[in-house]
Design a protein around this motif. Structure first.
Motif, PDB file in Angstrom:
ATOM      1  N   LEU A  63       0.746  -1.251  -0.084  1.00  0.00           N
ATOM      2  CA  LEU A  63       0.171   0.017   0.098  1.00  0.00           C
ATOM      3  C   LEU A  63       0.712   1.301  -0.046  1.00  0.00           C
ATOM      4  CD1 LEU A  63      -2.797  -0.966   2.576  1.00  0.00           C
ATOM      5  CD2 LEU A  63      -3.161  -1.150   0.025  1.00  0.00           C
ATOM      6  N   GLY A  64       0.503   2.310  -0.339  1.00  0.00           N
ATOM      7  CA  GLY A  64       0.945   3.581  -0.624  1.00  0.00           C
ATOM      8  C   GLY A  64       0.281   4.719   0.244  1.00  0.00           C
ATOM      9  N   ILE A  65       0.979   5.205   1.353  1.00  0.00           N
ATOM     10  CA  ILE A  65       0.125   6.074   2.080  1.00  0.00           C
ATOM     11  C   ILE A  65       0.661   7.571   1.642  1.00  0.00           C
ATOM     12  CG2 ILE A  65      -0.226   6.802   4.405  1.00  0.00           C
ATOM     13  CD1 ILE A  65       0.234   4.200   5.318  1.00  0.00           C
ATOM     14  N   ALA A  66       0.017   8.253   1.249  1.00  0.00           N
ATOM     15  CA  ALA A  66       0.046   9.681   0.671  1.00  0.00           C
ATOM     16  C   ALA A  66       0.273  10.660   1.736  1.00  0.00           C
ATOM     17  CB  ALA A  66      -0.590  10.188  -0.534  1.00  0.00           C
ATOM     18  N   ALA A  67       0.880  11.680   1.632  1.00  0.00           N
ATOM     19  CA  ALA A  67       1.183  12.727   2.383  1.00  0.00           C
ATOM     20  C   ALA A  67      -0.322  13.402   2.387  1.00  0.00           C
ATOM     21  CB  ALA A  67       2.255  13.886   2.261  1.00  0.00           C
ATOM     22  N   LEU A  68      -0.643  14.356   3.616  1.00  0.00           N
ATOM     23  CA  LEU A  68      -1.914  14.595   3.688  1.00  0.00           C
ATOM     24  C   LEU A  68      -2.389  15.844   2.584  1.00  0.00           C
ATOM     25  CD1 LEU A  68      -4.273  14.670   5.381  1.00  0.00           C
ATOM     26  CD2 LEU A  68      -3.297  16.859   6.859  1.00  0.00           C
ATOM     27  N   GLU A  69      -1.429  16.729   2.142  1.00  0.00           N
ATOM     28  CA  GLU A  69      -1.866  17.567   1.155  1.00  0.00           C
ATOM     29  C   GLU A  69      -2.006  16.644  -0.103  1.00  0.00           C
ATOM     30  OE1 GLU A  69      -0.448  22.133   2.970  1.00  0.00           O
ATOM     31  OE2 GLU A  69       0.755  21.110   1.447  1.00  0.00           O
ATOM     32  N   ASP A  70      -1.255  15.810  -0.217  1.00  0.00           N
ATOM     33  CA  ASP A  70      -1.401  15.053  -1.452  1.00  0.00           C
ATOM     34  C   ASP A  70      -2.701  14.521  -1.640  1.00  0.00           C
ATOM     35  OD1 ASP A  70       1.092  15.700  -2.586  1.00  0.00           O
ATOM     36  OD2 ASP A  70       2.010  14.012  -1.640  1.00  0.00           O
ATOM     37  N   LYS A  71      -3.218  14.054  -0.516  1.00  0.00           N
ATOM     38  CA  LYS A  71      -4.603  13.359  -0.404  1.00  0.00           C
ATOM     39  C   LYS A  71      -5.715  14.469  -0.532  1.00  0.00           C
ATOM     40  CE  LYS A  71      -3.403   9.933   3.148  1.00  0.00           C
ATOM     41  NZ  LYS A  71      -4.049   9.305   4.468  1.00  0.00           N
ATOM     42  N   ILE A  72      -5.580  15.551  -0.271  1.00  0.00           N
ATOM     43  CA  ILE A  72      -6.537  16.746  -0.358  1.00  0.00           C
ATOM     44  C   ILE A  72      -6.540  17.080  -1.713  1.00  0.00           C
ATOM     45  CG2 ILE A  72      -6.998  19.027   0.433  1.00  0.00           C
ATOM     46  CD1 ILE A  72      -5.726  18.579   3.016  1.00  0.00           C
ATOM     47  N   VAL A  73      -5.402  17.419  -2.522  1.00  0.00           N
ATOM     48  CA  VAL A  73      -5.519  17.854  -3.801  1.00  0.00           C
ATOM     49  C   VAL A  73      -5.920  16.778  -4.408  1.00  0.00           C
ATOM     50  CG1 VAL A  73      -4.137  18.566  -5.669  1.00  0.00           C
ATOM     51  CG2 VAL A  73      -3.568  19.344  -3.479  1.00  0.00           C
TER      52      VAL A  73
END
Length: 497
Positions: A147-157
């Motif tokens: 699994l790849g856990i993205a950074a929070l701002e990447d998730k938002i965008v």
């Protein structure tokens, strides 16, 4: 031609039409209107700016529906600060942080300023995607799924841009595509498959498994597919940033030349876009051009089931599908891809040839069986997969060990939540025995846990039966028969029904 404000919001240029553009791709009886309205049903507060965003996406949706051969050259302006803020609230609040270490609650402490700054960086092109954090989860076959856990701002965008792109692609995706789409659930997909097998002349089932799909997606092909409908270079660059951000594992960043990380917010939509062009349009065209008998198609993400009336057509489709996948850097798993005799006449035809019972196949957590009703007619039976049930029971066992010394009411309340969640998904008609078995094993695991709390413990089955009655939900079927729910969600008056 667009006038006034609509002209400033949307700029569209013509391009090569997609295959079978504008033609319905639903199965017999599938709805075509369900996907049209779902993306507009935004579950959030209504403010003036929110209304503006929604009306802008409505225009995108209407243009996508009316002009199937055109590209959208101006989309990024729909990613407003308000939409980014809404995207933040749509995220899971207790999700694991990415490589930035930033949690949902920490970002909320100065949310307004953070969103304004993020919006500015996205629109001036200075936003940079961070690598995904690599994590592994165990699979039922003993292997591990990355699994790849993205950074929070990447998730938002990503979440905000997915909302914009959904306005386009929900008008393009075909009716037999169900995975990770607004307003479409796993049970909608299971209903469609059950109705197709029960009400059409399905005699053969192709259970197709794409080998390591999310790890094999070609970035070049994916960008080319997106560019069929998206001509905004800023959106294409954003997608490219996410695809090429890399993965951090054990403190080392590894480049990603192929694949899209499982767990990323944008991955489900990108996967659907990829398979829309690689499989959906091609399979629907194959059905129209080459099949003389009836063919049903159901796809949930990379899980594909195709039903055929004739064996020869099923075998031909399998060969053609393998060649189609290879053209786009994919392949069918040779062991997990199976063609089996299945359906209302399978048992009779196999008995006539001196063969055993029809084989079964697994789809979305259920084993599908060619069975018989009490009156002797054909009945599609669905049972919870045994390997998935055993995996869930192992999780319960480990969790009970960790809370061994909690009070009985605390344990009972938690187990009630576990059993209720399992029933909410698995309580379908013909699956009562599996539900009884799951509840029994949970009760037994609870009994064993209580007995380990002390050598003199005298917990009996009579006492456990009373505790189970007091805390655990009773077994009952929660889902209607597939035909009943399918008739409601897919009205028969629709075109192609």
């Amino acid at each position: 031609m667009m006038h006034g404000r609509e002209k400033s919001d949307l700029f569209i240029v013509a391009t090569k039409p997609t295959n079978k553009a504008g033609q319905p791709g639903a199965e017999s009886g599938e709805r075509r209107k369900g996907a049209e309205g779902n993306t507009g049903e935004l579950h959030m507060r209504r403010t003036p700016s929110r209304e503006s965003v929604s009306s802008g996406l409505d225009r995108v949706r209407q243009a996508a529906k009316a002009r199937k051969k055109e590209r959208f050259t101006a989309l990024l302006h729909h990613v407003t600060a308000e939409l980014l803020k809404d995207a933040y609230f749509w995220l899971k609040r207790n999700a694991a942080p990415g490589v930035d270490g930033l949690t949902w609650k920490e970002y909320e402490q100065d949310l307004e300023a953070n969103v304004v700054d993020l919006h500015a960086r996205v629109h001036r092109g200075s936003y940079r995607a961070l690598p995904s954090k690599r994590r592994y989860i165990a699979k039922t076959d003993g292997r591990q799924r990355p699994l790849g856990i993205a950074a929070l701002e990447d998730k938002i965008v990503q979440r905000a841009l997915v909302e914009v792109l959904n306005a386009i692609y929900e008008e393009d995706f075909l009716g037999f595509s169900y995975g990770f789409r607004p307003g479409r659930s796993q049970h909608d997909c299971l209903d469609a498959l059950a109705v197709g097998i029960t009400l059409t002349k399905v005699n053969w089932i192709l259970d197709a498994d794409i080998r390591s799909f999310f790890d094999s997606v070609s970035h070049d092909w994916l960008i080319r597919f997106v560019e069929h409908r998206v001509g905004d270079p800023r959106v294409i660059r954003l997608i490219g940033k996410w695809l090429n951000a890399g993965v951090m594992e054990d403190g080392v960043v590894k480049p990603t030349e192929v694949g899209t990380p499982q767990g990323a917010v944008a991955s489900p939509l990108l996967a659907n876009i990829y398979l829309h062009y690689v499989f959906d349009l091609w399979a629907n065209r194959w059905r129209v051009r080459h099949a003389r008998g009836q063919v049903i198609i159901v796809r949930y993400a990379d899980d594909i089931v195709v039903g055929f009336e004739h064996e020869a057509e099923a075998k031909r489709f399998r060969v053609d599908l393998q060649q189609r996948m290879e053209k786009f850097a994919l392949s069918l798993h040779p062991e997990k891809t199976r063609l089996i005799e299945f359906g209302r006449f399978a048992a009779r035809d196999r008995a006539r040839r001196g063969l055993g019972k029809p084989e079964t196949f697994n789809f979305l957590g259920f084993t599908h069986i060619s069975g018989r009703s009490r009156k002797g007619g054909f009945l599609l039976k669905r049972k919870s997969r045994r390997d998935r049930m055993r995996a869930k029971l192992r999780e319960v066992k480990e969790a009970l060990r960790r809370c061994m010394h909690d009070s009985i009411p605390e344990q009972g309340k938690w187990l009630a939540h576990v059993v209720r969640g399992y029933f909410n998904y698995h309580a379908v008609p013909t699956n009562a025995k599996s539900l009884v078995m799951f509840r029994h094993h949970v009760t037994d695991l609870w009994r064993r846990t209580l007995k380990r709390r002390g050598q003199k413990d005298r917990t009996t089955w009579d006492r456990m039966a009373r505790l189970a009655i007091d805390f655990l939900p009773a077994v009952r079927i929660l889902h209607p028969w597939p035909q009943a729910r399918f008739a409601v969600t897919h009205p028969r008056w629709e075109p192609g029904a």
